[in-house]
Each structure stands twice: as C-alpha cells, then as structure tokens.
Write a protein that holds these residues in place. Structure first.
Motif, PDB file in Angstrom:
ATOM      1  N   GLU A 303       2.964  54.310 -57.926  1.00 16.12           N
ATOM      2  CA  GLU A 303       4.386  53.920 -57.926  1.00 16.12           C
ATOM      3  C   GLU A 303       4.669  52.885 -56.823  1.00 16.12           C
ATOM      4  O   GLU A 303       5.407  51.918 -57.034  1.00 16.12           O
ATOM      5  N   LEU A 304       4.070  53.097 -55.664  1.00 19.83           N
ATOM      6  CA  LEU A 304       4.281  52.133 -54.575  1.00 19.83           C
ATOM      7  C   LEU A 304       3.726  50.762 -54.977  1.00 19.83           C
ATOM      8  O   LEU A 304       4.346  49.722 -54.725  1.00 19.83           O
ATOM      9  N   ALA A 305       2.560  50.777 -55.613  1.00 20.45           N
ATOM     10  CA  ALA A 305       1.950  49.511 -56.043  1.00 20.45           C
ATOM     11  C   ALA A 305       2.844  48.811 -57.072  1.00 20.45           C
ATOM     12  O   ALA A 305       3.043  47.595 -57.016  1.00 20.45           O
ATOM     13  N   ASP A 306       3.426  49.587 -57.985  1.00 16.60           N
ATOM     14  CA  ASP A 306       4.330  48.997 -58.997  1.00 16.60           C
ATOM     15  C   ASP A 306       5.541  48.342 -58.333  1.00 16.60           C
ATOM     16  O   ASP A 306       5.948  47.242 -58.694  1.00 16.60           O
ATOM     17  N   ARG A 307       6.112  49.039 -57.353  1.00 19.71           N
ATOM     18  CA  ARG A 307       7.289  48.482 -56.663  1.00 19.71           C
ATOM     19  C   ARG A 307       6.904  47.207 -55.917  1.00 19.71           C
ATOM     20  O   ARG A 307       7.680  46.259 -55.845  1.00 19.71           O
ATOM     21  N   TRP A 308       5.714  47.212 -55.356  1.00 20.28           N
ATOM     22  CA  TRP A 308       5.264  46.050 -54.584  1.00 20.28           C
ATOM     23  C   TRP A 308       5.074  44.848 -55.523  1.00 20.28           C
ATOM     24  O   TRP A 308       5.489  43.734 -55.224  1.00 20.28           O
ATOM     25  N   ARG A 309       4.472  45.114 -56.677  1.00 19.59           N
ATOM     26  CA  ARG A 309       4.291  44.022 -57.666  1.00 19.59           C
ATOM     27  C   ARG A 309       5.647  43.464 -58.085  1.00 19.59           C
ATOM     28  O   ARG A 309       5.842  42.247 -58.151  1.00 19.59           O
ATOM     29  N   ALA A 310       6.589  44.370 -58.338  1.00 15.20           N
ATOM     30  CA  ALA A 310       7.921  43.922 -58.762  1.00 15.20           C
ATOM     31  C   ALA A 310       8.569  43.097 -57.648  1.00 15.20           C
ATOM     32  O   ALA A 310       9.289  42.130 -57.903  1.00 15.20           O
ATOM     33  N   ALA A 311       8.271  43.463 -56.393  1.00 20.20           N
ATOM     34  CA  ALA A 311       8.902  42.780 -55.259  1.00 20.20           C
ATOM     35  C   ALA A 311       8.477  41.316 -55.154  1.00 20.20           C
ATOM     36  O   ALA A 311       9.253  40.482 -54.710  1.00 20.20           O
ATOM     37  N   VAL A 312       7.249  41.007 -55.539  1.00 16.95           N
ATOM     38  CA  VAL A 312       6.808  39.604 -55.389  1.00 16.95           C
ATOM     39  C   VAL A 312       7.012  38.782 -56.665  1.00 16.95           C
ATOM     40  O   VAL A 312       6.923  37.559 -56.620  1.00 16.95           O
ATOM     41  N   ARG A 313       7.322  39.439 -57.749  1.00 15.55           N
ATOM     42  CA  ARG A 313       7.411  38.715 -59.022  1.00 15.55           C
ATOM     43  C   ARG A 313       8.454  37.606 -58.971  1.00 15.55           C
ATOM     44  O   ARG A 313       8.273  36.530 -59.499  1.00 15.55           O
ATOM     45  N   GLY A 314       9.551  37.867 -58.257  1.00 18.95           N
ATOM     46  CA  GLY A 314      10.648  36.898 -58.247  1.00 18.95           C
ATOM     47  C   GLY A 314      10.579  35.892 -57.103  1.00 18.95           C
ATOM     48  O   GLY A 314      11.572  35.221 -56.821  1.00 18.95           O
ATOM     49  N   LYS A 315       9.415  35.785 -56.467  1.00 16.76           N
ATOM     50  CA  LYS A 315       9.282  34.860 -55.329  1.00 16.76           C
ATOM     51  C   LYS A 315       9.691  33.441 -55.733  1.00 16.76           C
ATOM     52  O   LYS A 315       9.274  32.940 -56.781  1.00 16.76           O
ATOM     53  N   LEU A 316      10.513  32.820 -54.916  1.00 15.90           N
ATOM     54  CA  LEU A 316      11.012  31.487 -55.236  1.00 15.90           C
ATOM     55  C   LEU A 316       9.901  30.449 -55.080  1.00 15.90           C
ATOM     56  O   LEU A 316       8.954  30.656 -54.319  1.00 15.90           O
ATOM     57  N   PRO A 317      10.022  29.315 -55.775  1.00 17.89           N
ATOM     58  CA  PRO A 317       8.944  28.316 -55.687  1.00 17.89           C
ATOM     59  C   PRO A 317       8.794  27.709 -54.294  1.00 17.89           C
ATOM     60  O   PRO A 317       7.708  27.268 -53.916  1.00 17.89           O
ATOM     61  N   GLY A 318       9.874  27.686 -53.518  1.00 16.93           N
ATOM     62  CA  GLY A 318       9.768  27.072 -52.190  1.00 16.93           C
ATOM     63  C   GLY A 318      10.766  27.689 -51.235  1.00 16.93           C
ATOM     64  O   GLY A 318      11.679  28.411 -51.650  1.00 16.93           O
ATOM     65  N   HIS A 319      10.582  27.404 -49.926  1.00 12.73           N
ATOM     66  CA  HIS A 319      11.462  28.033 -48.942  1.00 12.73           C
ATOM     67  C   HIS A 319      12.839  27.379 -48.859  1.00 12.73           C
ATOM     68  O   HIS A 319      13.782  27.944 -48.310  1.00 12.73           O
ATOM     69  N   GLY A 320      12.928  26.139 -49.381  1.00 20.80           N
ATOM     70  CA  GLY A 320      14.241  25.518 -49.526  1.00 20.80           C
ATOM     71  C   GLY A 320      14.903  25.059 -48.235  1.00 20.80           C
ATOM     72  O   GLY A 320      16.120  24.850 -48.209  1.00 20.80           O
TER      73      GLY A 320
END
Ligand code: SAM
Length: 338
Positions: A303-320
């Motif tokens: 479950e922790l691994a699933d949450r971690w994967r979900a956490a990085v999925r939406g990473k923005l393309p750049g720091h802006g």
C-alpha cells in the motif's frame, strides 16, 4: 554512472521519467544559519512526534529500494549529522537488497568524528557544503565560526575513503563570488571535486532575487580566466545535475549545477522524502503526499508503494522558476532536504 533498474511498478511519472534517486531529509534542524537558507534566529523546527523515527525512515527507504526501483539514497536535511541514529540508518540502508548507493549531503561539522564510523556503516560518498575558505567570509555567510570544523570534516572524509569527496558551493554577489578561482584551487590541491550551485529561490526569508544571482555563465567565465575548462559530458549528462568540465586537461573536474539558468528537469530522476514523511516529487513542488499517516495506521508495504507511485505520477514537466506564475514552495530548502 550506474544502470537504472526500470521495472514494473517503478516511480514513473506522466512525462516518462523514472525516479531512482531518493533524497531523504533526516531533520530540518541545522547548526549553521547560512544567509541564503535560513534566518539568524532559525525556524520553527518540526516537533519530534511529527518526525519519522529511525525505524520508520528505514521502512520507507526499504519500500523504495525493494519495490520501487530506487538505487541511490542520499541522506540530507537540515543537517543530517545532527540526527542521532544516522550511523544505524546508514548501516540498515546499505544492508538492503539490491544494495543502493548511499551518500550524504552535509555541512561537514562533526564529520571529523563521524566519517570513519559512517564509512564502516556502508556510506559510499559525501557532498560537503563549503562556500568559502576565508574564516571571516564563512562567519558572514553561515553566521557561525565553524570553518575549521568543516575543513577537518573534509579531511576526515577523504581519509575514510568516502570518495570522491565532493564540495558544493553557492556563490553570492559581493560576498564570496570573488573567491570562485580560490575555491577551485583549494579543491584541486586537496583532491576534492568542486561543484558550484546556482542560488535558488528556496530561502525561508524569500529574499532571493534573480538579478543578484551569480549565474553558471558568469562562474564559467571567471574560472576561464585562470583555468582551461573542457566539457567532459556533452551529450552524456543524463540525469546528473552538474555540467562537468575537465580542469587544465584533467583528470580533475569542476561542475556547475545551473538549476535556474539551465534547468535539467527533463532528465530528473529524483524524488524526496521529508523528515516528517511527506513525498515531494520536486524541490519546487507546491504539493506533497503524506506517507506518515498510512505508515502509522498500519499500511502494508504494498500500500505504501502504491501511494508513493501515485505521488510521483503527476510530477510537472519543469520547476517553472521562469514562469511568471512561479510561487516559491511553502517549505524552505532546509525543511525539504537539499
Ligand atoms: N546541511 C547540509 C549541507 O549543508 O549540505 C544539507 C542540507 S543543505 C539545505 C544542502 C545544500 O543546499 C547545501 O549545499 C546548501 O548550500 C544548499 N542550499 C541551501 N539553500 C540554497 C539555495 N537557496 N540555493 C541553492 N542552494 C542552496
């Protein structure tokens, strides 16, 4: 360069990047007060109950290594040498299978005593932050008189075989920018690998000004007046943040980390875990994902691994940083883990 294990369930984001390099902040406290990082009076530190315990840190690092393909773990802070259980955390991290690379970013104070035990525990490398080799300038930047301790720490790290010993320097205009060549000479003479880091808008006081920043271009121009620099990694930089140059024909090199003027977000392979158990997919992220609550509520490793994967999925393309709508993150660098 080590080979990245891309496997099912890696920390893959929506732009095809895979995070394999985990930065773990072990504390938000620091024994220096560098002007570009923290105010003189310090900050409101995280209350102890909010911080992950040693066992909790190791559990999350284990999940990242065993289930998410993380192959490099860097402990940072705040000042990680202030964390009592550091040597044990390093030993338990180095014992994981597959064994990750284990490194530390530190201001070097205390490394004189700890470099040997940390190397024995399995630490592979250190990055020591040093912005000046002049005692008076050190006091001005860090607001503490600790230059000798840092230099002793560097020597101990080299003696303990924590190689290559890397030195990170941030330059500030009219404070230490005139020392750019002196710093490189010092590192060449001692066998340390120097990297200059552009100052970023991550200070707690929100005092960063782009117009005052010493840019990579400027740093390279100044170094070029005294040294011959030849790019060593053109086209081979990969996810490494530093652009590296052979100095005077080599073998010594110097690096420049131009996070602001030449961002390397497209190749980013980093993910961060704060001392209170929040995943951040970028230094500049404005959101975090909580792993501490599920961890303390009995979540399984899966479950922790699933949450971690979900956490990085939406990473923005750049720091802006260059986007007019850019907003500095709420947490300063010292609380994120630099
Ligand atoms: N205390 C440790 C140290 O001194 O290395 C680890 C944490 S410190 C936040 C990590 C690195 O971030 C240091 O090299 C420091 O100089 C750098 N740093 C802090 N604030 C910065 C800023 N605003 N811009 C660029 N680098 C910064």
């Amino acid at each position: 360069m080590h080979v990245t294990r891309i496997m099912n369930g890696s920390l893959l984001d929506g732009h095809g990047r895979v995070a394999t390099d985990l930065r773990v902040s072990l504390t938000d406290r620091c024994n220096l007060r560098c002007t570009y990082c923290m105010p003189e009076e310090g900050l409101a530190w995280l209350p102890k109950p909010e911080q992950l315990t040693d066992d909790e840190v190791v559990r999350l690092v284990r999940v990242a290594v065993e289930r998410l393909g993380v192959d490099e773990v860097r402990f940072t802070g705040g000042e990680p040498l202030l964390r009592r259980g550091l040597t044990g955390i390093v030993a338990r991290t180095a014992a994981l299978k597959p064994r990750p690379q284990v490194s530390l970013t530190t201001n070097g104070i205390g490394l004189g005593r700890l470099a040997g035990p940390l190397a024995t525990a399995g630490l592979d490398r250190v990055n020591v932050s040093l912005d000046t080799i002049r005692a008076e300038t050190f006091r001005e930047i860090a607001r503490r008189d600790r230059l000798d301790d840092v230099l002793a720490g560097l020597e101990a790290a080299a003696r303990a075989g924590l190689a290559p010993v890397k030195v990170n320097a941030v330059l500030m205009r009219d404070v230490n920018d005139a020392e750019v060549c002196e710093l490189l000479r010092f590192c060449l003479d001692h066998g340390y690998e120097l990297r200059f880091i552009e100052q970023m808008p991550l200070d707690a006081q929100h005092g960063w000004q782009r117009s005052r920043m010493v840019t990579a271009e400027e740093i390279l121009a100044r170094l070029g007046e005294r040294f011959t620099l030849e790019p060593v990694d053109e086209g081979l930089r990969g996810s490494a943040p530093a652009e590296t140059y052979l100095v005077d024909g080599g073998p010594a090199v110097v690096g420049v980390i131009a996070s602001v003027t030449r961002p390397f977000c497209g190749a980013c392979d980093r993910v961060r875990l704060t001392a209170d158990g929040q995943v951040r997919d970028c230094l500049f992220a404005r959101t975090e994902s909580d792993l501490r609550t599920p961890l303390r509520s009995g979540a399984s490793d899966a479950e922790l691994a699933d949450r971690w994967r979900a956490a990085v999925r939406g990473k923005l393309p750049g720091h802006g940083i260059d986007d007019p709508s850019f907003l500095q993150p709420d947490r300063p660098m010292s609380a994120i883990g630099g």
